[in-house]
Design a protein around this motif. Structure first.
Motif, PDB file in Angstrom:
ATOM      1  N   PRO A   1       0.815  -1.209   0.000  1.00 24.78           N
ATOM      2  CA  PRO A   1       0.000   0.000   0.000  1.00 24.78           C
ATOM      3  C   PRO A   1       0.859   1.275   0.000  1.00 24.78           C
ATOM      4  O   PRO A   1       2.031   1.236   0.389  1.00 24.78           O
ATOM      5  CB  PRO A   1      -0.810  -0.115   1.300  1.00 24.78           C
ATOM      6  N   GLU A   2       0.230   2.377  -0.414  1.00 29.39           N
ATOM      7  CA  GLU A   2       0.941   3.659  -0.555  1.00 29.39           C
ATOM      8  C   GLU A   2       1.641   4.091   0.734  1.00 29.39           C
ATOM      9  O   GLU A   2       2.779   4.552   0.709  1.00 29.39           O
ATOM     10  CB  GLU A   2      -0.034   4.765  -0.979  1.00 29.39           C
ATOM     11  N   ASP A   3       0.931   3.937   1.871  1.00 25.27           N
ATOM     12  CA  ASP A   3       1.518   4.450   3.120  1.00 25.27           C
ATOM     13  C   ASP A   3       2.801   3.719   3.495  1.00 25.27           C
ATOM     14  O   ASP A   3       3.703   4.293   4.101  1.00 25.27           O
ATOM     15  CB  ASP A   3       0.490   4.398   4.266  1.00 25.27           C
ATOM     16  N   ILE A   4       2.910   2.454   3.109  1.00 28.70           N
ATOM     17  CA  ILE A   4       4.161   1.718   3.367  1.00 28.70           C
ATOM     18  C   ILE A   4       5.232   2.151   2.364  1.00 28.70           C
ATOM     19  O   ILE A   4       6.376   2.431   2.739  1.00 28.70           O
ATOM     20  CB  ILE A   4       3.928   0.189   3.271  1.00 28.70           C
ATOM     21  N   LYS A   5       4.841   2.229   1.098  1.00 32.35           N
ATOM     22  CA  LYS A   5       5.787   2.642   0.043  1.00 32.35           C
ATOM     23  C   LYS A   5       6.465   3.957   0.386  1.00 32.35           C
ATOM     24  O   LYS A   5       7.663   4.125   0.154  1.00 32.35           O
ATOM     25  CB  LYS A   5       5.032   2.819  -1.289  1.00 32.35           C
ATOM     26  N   SER A   6       5.698   4.899   0.916  1.00 35.20           N
ATOM     27  CA  SER A   6       6.244   6.225   1.174  1.00 35.20           C
ATOM     28  C   SER A   6       6.789   6.354   2.596  1.00 35.20           C
ATOM     29  O   SER A   6       7.350   7.383   2.961  1.00 35.20           O
ATOM     30  CB  SER A   6       5.153   7.283   0.942  1.00 35.20           C
TER      31      SER A   6
END
Ligand code: NAD
Length: 229
Positions: free
Chosen positions: A82-87
């Protein structure tokens, strides 16, 4: 010599480290998979010699870790992240840490392995009794502690030499009530044990790989201290 991949080493206190040492003492080459958020501190401590005393093997030499791979075993491939992990700051500095990517990297770097060790677990609600555990907490425990093994074995099997072996670590809470081992971790270990039988059947027939799990006794690892054991 044999080559081993040990997933779940981030300090010198846990079972993963001890298993890596035993394998190194027996002459195996050691690769480890380290949880992404713990990677920096583990590598820094290793480089600064913080683990030198506990790297000592029976013959007096120091255990060498040939390569450390960042790993998050709750994600199978980049599409799952998910985005929050990626960033997330702690993840952004590393690449190729999903299970599939780690297996591909090990294949590219070394071609094959003989031994796969799963020494990781996580239950975000472990301190809550089962009656107070949320659906998300329960599923997260199963994802990190049970399916992570199915996924690791699935992705590493194609690079495991026939006759090779795989182990994970389970806990007596799968079969007896251990107050404090909550959040669905009892269920996660029961799943791990049942899956061990099925995976042994499947991986044994298909690839001549043995699959076992060891019900370990108590060890004051970082994970155990975190839940007051
Ligand atoms: P530990 O803290 O040394 O090892 C757990 C490791 O899992 C840590 O390095 C952590 O960074 C890693 N991890 C957590 N989530 C991860 C993820 N999503 N992807 C990759 N890595 C992740 O603690 P330990 O007690 O040595 O645990 C190793 C195994 O032994 C676990 O399966 C645990 O359930 C089992 N076990 C421990 C005990 C005990 O008393 N310590 C008893 C029986 C079984």
């Amino acid at each position: 010599g044999k080559r081993a991949f040990v997933a779940g080493v981030a300090d010198d206190n846990g079972f993963g480290w001890a298993i890596a040492k035993s394998l190194a003492a027996a002459g195996a080459e050691i690769l480890v998979g380290t949880w992404v958020p713990a990677l920096n501190i583990f590598e820094t401590s290793l480089q600064r010699g913080k683990f030198d005393e506990s790297r000592k093997l029976p013959d007096g030499s120091l255990m060498e870790i040939t390569k450390i791979y960042p790993l998050d075993a709750v994600f199978d491939n980049p599409d799952d992240v998910p985005e929050d992990i990626k960033s997330n700051r702690r993840y952004a500095g590393s690449t190729n840490w999903t299970v599939q990517e780690v297996a591909e990297s090990v294949k590219r770097d070394f071609g094959s392995i003989d031994i796969l060790v799963h020494s990781l677990a996580n239950g975000p609600e472990v301190s809550k009794p089962l009656l107070e555990t949320s659906r998300n907490g329960y599923l997260a425990a199963l994802s990190a502690s049970s399916y992570s093994y199915v996924s690791l074995l699935k992705h590493f099997l194609p690079l495991m030499n026939p006759g090779g072996s795989s182990i994970s670590l389970t806990h007596v809470a799968s079969e007896r009530i251990i107050p404090g081992y909550g959040g669905g971790m009892n269920s996660a270990k029961a799943a791990l044990e049942s899956d061990t039988r099925v995976l042994a059947f499947e991986a044994g027939r298909k690839h001549k790989i043995r699959v076992n799990t060891i019900s370990a006794g108590p060890l004051r690892s970082r994970a155990a201290k975190a839940i007051g054991f």
